[in-house]
Design a protein around this motif. Sequence first.
Motif, PDB file in Angstrom:
ATOM      1  N   LEU A 169      -0.604  27.747  -8.035  1.00  0.00           N
ATOM      2  CA  LEU A 169      -1.395  26.665  -7.438  1.00  0.00           C
ATOM      3  C   LEU A 169      -0.773  25.304  -7.733  1.00  0.00           C
ATOM      4  N   TYR A 170      -0.363  25.106  -8.984  1.00  0.00           N
ATOM      5  CA  TYR A 170       0.267  23.837  -9.352  1.00  0.00           C
ATOM      6  C   TYR A 170       1.585  23.659  -8.611  1.00  0.00           C
ATOM      7  N   SER A 171       2.320  24.737  -8.439  1.00  0.00           N
ATOM      8  CA  SER A 171       3.583  24.681  -7.706  1.00  0.00           C
ATOM      9  C   SER A 171       3.343  24.259  -6.251  1.00  0.00           C
ATOM     10  N   GLN A 172       2.292  24.796  -5.651  1.00  0.00           N
ATOM     11  CA  GLN A 172       1.944  24.407  -4.275  1.00  0.00           C
ATOM     12  C   GLN A 172       1.562  22.925  -4.208  1.00  0.00           C
ATOM     13  N   ALA A 173       0.819  22.466  -5.210  1.00  0.00           N
ATOM     14  CA  ALA A 173       0.422  21.054  -5.249  1.00  0.00           C
ATOM     15  C   ALA A 173       1.656  20.165  -5.409  1.00  0.00           C
ATOM     16  N   ILE A 174       2.596  20.592  -6.243  1.00  0.00           N
ATOM     17  CA  ILE A 174       3.833  19.841  -6.428  1.00  0.00           C
ATOM     18  C   ILE A 174       4.579  19.715  -5.098  1.00  0.00           C
ATOM     19  N   SER A 175       4.673  20.808  -4.361  1.00  0.00           N
ATOM     20  CA  SER A 175       5.346  20.785  -3.057  1.00  0.00           C
ATOM     21  C   SER A 175       4.652  19.825  -2.094  1.00  0.00           C
ATOM     22  N   GLN A 176       3.332  19.834  -2.099  1.00  0.00           N
ATOM     23  CA  GLN A 176       2.592  18.923  -1.217  1.00  0.00           C
ATOM     24  C   GLN A 176       2.874  17.467  -1.581  1.00  0.00           C
ATOM     25  N   TYR A 185       0.837  -1.202   0.000  1.00  0.00           N
ATOM     26  CA  TYR A 185       0.000   0.000   0.000  1.00  0.00           C
ATOM     27  C   TYR A 185       0.875   1.257   0.000  1.00  0.00           C
ATOM     28  N   ILE A 186       1.927   1.256   0.809  1.00  0.00           N
ATOM     29  CA  ILE A 186       2.830   2.413   0.845  1.00  0.00           C
ATOM     30  C   ILE A 186       3.524   2.583  -0.502  1.00  0.00           C
ATOM     31  N   ALA A 187       3.996   1.488  -1.085  1.00  0.00           N
ATOM     32  CA  ALA A 187       4.652   1.566  -2.398  1.00  0.00           C
ATOM     33  C   ALA A 187       3.689   2.102  -3.452  1.00  0.00           C
ATOM     34  N   ASP A 188       2.452   1.636  -3.442  1.00  0.00           N
ATOM     35  CA  ASP A 188       1.439   2.144  -4.378  1.00  0.00           C
ATOM     36  C   ASP A 188       1.178   3.628  -4.154  1.00  0.00           C
ATOM     37  N   SER A 189       1.135   4.026  -2.892  1.00  0.00           N
ATOM     38  CA  SER A 189       0.895   5.433  -2.561  1.00  0.00           C
ATOM     39  C   SER A 189       2.038   6.316  -3.054  1.00  0.00           C
ATOM     40  N   ILE A 190       3.273   5.848  -2.912  1.00  0.00           N
ATOM     41  CA  ILE A 190       4.422   6.604  -3.414  1.00  0.00           C
ATOM     42  C   ILE A 190       4.301   6.761  -4.927  1.00  0.00           C
ATOM     43  N   SER A 191       3.959   5.682  -5.605  1.00  0.00           N
ATOM     44  CA  SER A 191       3.800   5.721  -7.061  1.00  0.00           C
ATOM     45  C   SER A 191       2.695   6.697  -7.471  1.00  0.00           C
ATOM     46  N   ASN A 192       1.587   6.666  -6.750  1.00  0.00           N
ATOM     47  CA  ASN A 192       0.474   7.570  -7.049  1.00  0.00           C
ATOM     48  C   ASN A 192       0.861   9.026  -6.816  1.00  0.00           C
ATOM     49  N   GLU A 193       1.544   9.297  -5.720  1.00  0.00           N
ATOM     50  CA  GLU A 193       1.983  10.670  -5.431  1.00  0.00           C
ATOM     51  C   GLU A 193       2.949  11.166  -6.507  1.00  0.00           C
ATOM     52  N   ASP A 194       3.846  10.279  -6.950  1.00  0.00           N
ATOM     53  CA  ASP A 194       4.795  10.646  -7.997  1.00  0.00           C
ATOM     54  C   ASP A 194       4.065  10.977  -9.300  1.00  0.00           C
ATOM     55  N   LEU A 195       3.061  10.189  -9.636  1.00  0.00           N
ATOM     56  CA  LEU A 195       2.267  10.458 -10.840  1.00  0.00           C
ATOM     57  C   LEU A 195       1.553  11.803 -10.732  1.00  0.00           C
ATOM     58  N   LEU A 196       0.954  12.083  -9.584  1.00  0.00           N
ATOM     59  CA  LEU A 196       0.268  13.358  -9.390  1.00  0.00           C
ATOM     60  C   LEU A 196       1.245  14.531  -9.468  1.00  0.00           C
ATOM     61  N   LYS A 211       4.032  14.636 -11.208  1.00  0.00           N
ATOM     62  CA  LYS A 211       4.388  14.804 -12.622  1.00  0.00           C
ATOM     63  C   LYS A 211       3.251  15.450 -13.413  1.00  0.00           C
ATOM     64  N   GLN A 212       2.018  15.046 -13.146  1.00  0.00           N
ATOM     65  CA  GLN A 212       0.878  15.639 -13.843  1.00  0.00           C
ATOM     66  C   GLN A 212       0.755  17.129 -13.534  1.00  0.00           C
ATOM     67  N   ASN A 213       0.962  17.495 -12.284  1.00  0.00           N
ATOM     68  CA  ASN A 213       0.917  18.912 -11.914  1.00  0.00           C
ATOM     69  C   ASN A 213       2.046  19.686 -12.577  1.00  0.00           C
ATOM     70  N   ALA A 214       3.229  19.099 -12.665  1.00  0.00           N
ATOM     71  CA  ALA A 214       4.368  19.767 -13.292  1.00  0.00           C
ATOM     72  C   ALA A 214       4.111  19.992 -14.779  1.00  0.00           C
ATOM     73  N   ILE A 215       3.554  18.992 -15.443  1.00  0.00           N
ATOM     74  CA  ILE A 215       3.244  19.123 -16.865  1.00  0.00           C
ATOM     75  C   ILE A 215       2.192  20.207 -17.083  1.00  0.00           C
ATOM     76  N   THR A 216       1.157  20.183 -16.269  1.00  0.00           N
ATOM     77  CA  THR A 216       0.089  21.171 -16.409  1.00  0.00           C
ATOM     78  C   THR A 216       0.595  22.575 -16.100  1.00  0.00           C
ATOM     79  N   ALA A 217       1.432  22.697 -15.076  1.00  0.00           N
ATOM     80  CA  ALA A 217       1.995  24.010 -14.728  1.00  0.00           C
ATOM     81  C   ALA A 217       2.829  24.568 -15.876  1.00  0.00           C
ATOM     82  N   SER A 218       3.569  23.700 -16.543  1.00  0.00           N
ATOM     83  CA  SER A 218       4.432  24.169 -17.629  1.00  0.00           C
ATOM     84  C   SER A 218       3.645  24.528 -18.888  1.00  0.00           C
ATOM     85  N   SER A 219       2.406  24.075 -18.961  1.00  0.00           N
ATOM     86  CA  SER A 219       1.619  24.328 -20.175  1.00  0.00           C
ATOM     87  C   SER A 219       0.661  25.511 -20.042  1.00  0.00           C
TER      88      SER A 219
END
Length: 74
Positions: free
Chosen positions: A42-49, A12-23, A25-33
């Motif tokens: 807002l995206y930068s704050q989400a990335i930090s979280q 569960y922890i490993a899955d959670s790490i993977s999910n957080e990493d995906l989120l 990356k998605q925020n970083a891509i959206t922020a850059s676009s």
Amino acid sequence: MLQPMSGKELEYIADSISNEDLLLKQNAITASSTSNQQLKQLYSQAISQHQQHIQTLNNLFAQHQQLAPSQPQG
């Protein structure tokens, strides 16, 4: 005293790490676009979280490794 985690809990922890990493990356891509500075912030704050969540989960994983038996349990 911390108790060793079960294999299911570690998965569960490993899955959670993977999910957080995906989120993250998605925020970083959206922020850059976007050119909207408020959205970028807002995206930068989400990335930090998400980075903080990943660090917390990695710390839990590391704590468990210290508790885990060095030999497989028979």
